[in-house]
Motif scaffolding. Structure first.
Motif, PDB file in Angstrom:
ATOM      1  N   LEU A  36       0.590  -1.079  -0.117  1.00  0.00           N
ATOM      2  CA  LEU A  36       0.110  -0.120  -0.085  1.00  0.00           C
ATOM      3  C   LEU A  36       1.107   1.364  -0.031  1.00  0.00           C
ATOM      4  O   LEU A  36       0.976   2.085  -0.303  1.00  0.00           O
ATOM      5  CB  LEU A  36      -0.456   0.140   1.122  1.00  0.00           C
ATOM      6  CG  LEU A  36      -2.384  -0.989   1.136  1.00  0.00           C
ATOM      7  CD1 LEU A  36      -2.668  -0.659   2.247  1.00  0.00           C
ATOM      8  CD2 LEU A  36      -3.082  -0.715  -0.146  1.00  0.00           C
ATOM      9  N   HIS A  37       2.199   1.188   0.408  1.00  0.00           N
ATOM     10  CA  HIS A  37       3.318   1.625   0.648  1.00  0.00           C
ATOM     11  C   HIS A  37       3.635   2.323  -1.306  1.00  0.00           C
ATOM     12  O   HIS A  37       4.739   3.289  -1.268  1.00  0.00           O
ATOM     13  CB  HIS A  37       4.633   1.669   1.694  1.00  0.00           C
ATOM     14  CG  HIS A  37       3.708   2.143   2.498  1.00  0.00           C
ATOM     15  ND1 HIS A  37       3.742   2.767   3.011  1.00  0.00           N
ATOM     16  CD2 HIS A  37       3.347   1.184   3.581  1.00  0.00           C
ATOM     17  CE1 HIS A  37       3.200   3.318   4.966  1.00  0.00           C
ATOM     18  NE2 HIS A  37       3.030   2.353   4.960  1.00  0.00           N
ATOM     19  N   GLY A  38       3.405   1.671  -1.818  1.00  0.00           N
ATOM     20  CA  GLY A  38       3.910   1.970  -3.014  1.00  0.00           C
ATOM     21  C   GLY A  38       4.684   0.062  -3.636  1.00  0.00           C
ATOM     22  O   GLY A  38       5.040  -0.581  -3.141  1.00  0.00           O
ATOM     23  N   VAL A  70      -2.071  -9.072  -6.063  1.00  0.00           N
ATOM     24  CA  VAL A  70      -0.264  -8.361  -6.366  1.00  0.00           C
ATOM     25  C   VAL A  70       0.104  -8.985  -7.935  1.00  0.00           C
ATOM     26  O   VAL A  70      -0.655  -9.912  -8.047  1.00  0.00           O
ATOM     27  CB  VAL A  70       0.112  -8.942  -5.724  1.00  0.00           C
ATOM     28  CG1 VAL A  70       1.929  -8.799  -5.820  1.00  0.00           C
ATOM     29  CG2 VAL A  70      -0.262  -8.322  -4.475  1.00  0.00           C
ATOM     30  N   GLU A  71       0.851  -7.369  -8.635  1.00  0.00           N
ATOM     31  CA  GLU A  71       1.357  -8.049 -10.069  1.00  0.00           C
ATOM     32  C   GLU A  71       2.411  -8.310  -9.913  1.00  0.00           C
ATOM     33  O   GLU A  71       3.211  -6.909  -8.581  1.00  0.00           O
ATOM     34  CB  GLU A  71       0.389  -7.153 -10.832  1.00  0.00           C
ATOM     35  CG  GLU A  71       0.770  -6.215 -11.200  1.00  0.00           C
ATOM     36  CD  GLU A  71      -0.176  -5.089 -12.090  1.00  0.00           C
ATOM     37  OE1 GLU A  71      -0.505  -6.063 -13.125  1.00  0.00           O
ATOM     38  OE2 GLU A  71      -0.038  -4.014 -12.077  1.00  0.00           O
ATOM     39  N   THR A  85       3.234  -5.008  -6.847  1.00  0.00           N
ATOM     40  CA  THR A  85       2.168  -3.531  -7.052  1.00  0.00           C
ATOM     41  C   THR A  85       1.277  -4.357  -6.551  1.00  0.00           C
ATOM     42  O   THR A  85       0.829  -5.373  -7.234  1.00  0.00           O
ATOM     43  CB  THR A  85       2.899  -2.328  -7.609  1.00  0.00           C
ATOM     44  OG1 THR A  85       2.179  -1.674  -7.571  1.00  0.00           O
ATOM     45  CG2 THR A  85       1.886  -2.670  -9.131  1.00  0.00           C
ATOM     46  N   LEU A  86       0.117  -3.459  -6.395  1.00  0.00           N
ATOM     47  CA  LEU A  86      -0.998  -3.981  -5.908  1.00  0.00           C
ATOM     48  C   LEU A  86      -2.139  -3.858  -7.231  1.00  0.00           C
ATOM     49  O   LEU A  86      -1.709  -2.488  -7.741  1.00  0.00           O
ATOM     50  CB  LEU A  86      -1.433  -3.732  -4.802  1.00  0.00           C
ATOM     51  CG  LEU A  86      -1.394  -4.043  -3.717  1.00  0.00           C
ATOM     52  CD1 LEU A  86      -2.068  -2.682  -2.010  1.00  0.00           C
ATOM     53  CD2 LEU A  86      -1.330  -5.375  -3.087  1.00  0.00           C
ATOM     54  N   LEU A  91      -5.434  -2.343  -4.118  1.00  0.00           N
ATOM     55  CA  LEU A  91      -5.938  -1.547  -3.694  1.00  0.00           C
ATOM     56  C   LEU A  91      -6.995  -1.335  -2.938  1.00  0.00           C
ATOM     57  O   LEU A  91      -7.241  -0.393  -2.043  1.00  0.00           O
ATOM     58  CB  LEU A  91      -5.257  -0.328  -4.532  1.00  0.00           C
ATOM     59  CG  LEU A  91      -3.887   0.228  -5.108  1.00  0.00           C
ATOM     60  CD1 LEU A  91      -4.143   0.596  -6.896  1.00  0.00           C
ATOM     61  CD2 LEU A  91      -3.348   0.166  -3.775  1.00  0.00           C
ATOM     62  N   ALA A  92      -7.788  -2.016  -3.160  1.00  0.00           N
ATOM     63  CA  ALA A  92      -9.346  -1.973  -1.956  1.00  0.00           C
ATOM     64  C   ALA A  92      -9.461  -1.968  -1.047  1.00  0.00           C
ATOM     65  O   ALA A  92      -9.978  -2.334  -0.139  1.00  0.00           O
ATOM     66  CB  ALA A  92     -10.282  -2.548  -3.442  1.00  0.00           C
TER      67      ALA A  92
END
Length: 134
Positions: A36-38, A70-71, A85-86, A91-92
């Protein structure tokens, strides 16, 4: 398509059970918290998740990828390497992680001698940065 080992399921037709099928394994939500921080490299994730073995981290990342949360992608030049990354679905989970942070804050107390501490784990009211990629 990414080959993923099947993971345990509650086998219940219930939204909470299905959500836990995706993120209920140990370390899964902490991986999400970090992402979530990137975008993060595997080595950075491992460094900021003290106590997780490399095998478990790799398994959780594969599971989260298989569940579409995640990807893994190649960094653009001049940087190099792969990052995790999400996805929009991952991200939801921001509100879920923030709600858990608020809920758990009252029981946090003082750090135990064995507790790892990272500055980015502490956020105002449990809220994380709104857009880590901007």
């Amino acid at each position: 398509m990414l080959a993923v080992m099947p993971h345990r399921s509650y086998d219940q037709y219930c939204a909470v059970a299905r959500a836990l099928d995706a993120v209920g394994e140990r370390w899964s939500l902490l991986v999400v918290r970090e992402l979530l921080h990137g975008p993060r490299r595997y080595t950075d994730l491992h460094a900021d998740l003290p106590g997780v073995s490399t095998d478990v981290l790799a398994a959780r990342l594969k599971q989260l990828q298989g569940d579409g949360l995640v990807e893994r992608r190649q960094l653009e030049r001049p940087a190099s390497g792969m990052v995790y990354t999400l996805t929009p679905r991952g991200l939801a989970l921001r509100e879920v992680v923030e709600a858990l942070a608020v809920w758990g804050r009252d029981d946090l107390g003082d750090p135990r001698p064995t507790d790892a501490v990272r500055r980015h784990w502490f956020t105002e009211g449990g809220r994380l940065p709104a857009d880590p990629e901007s």
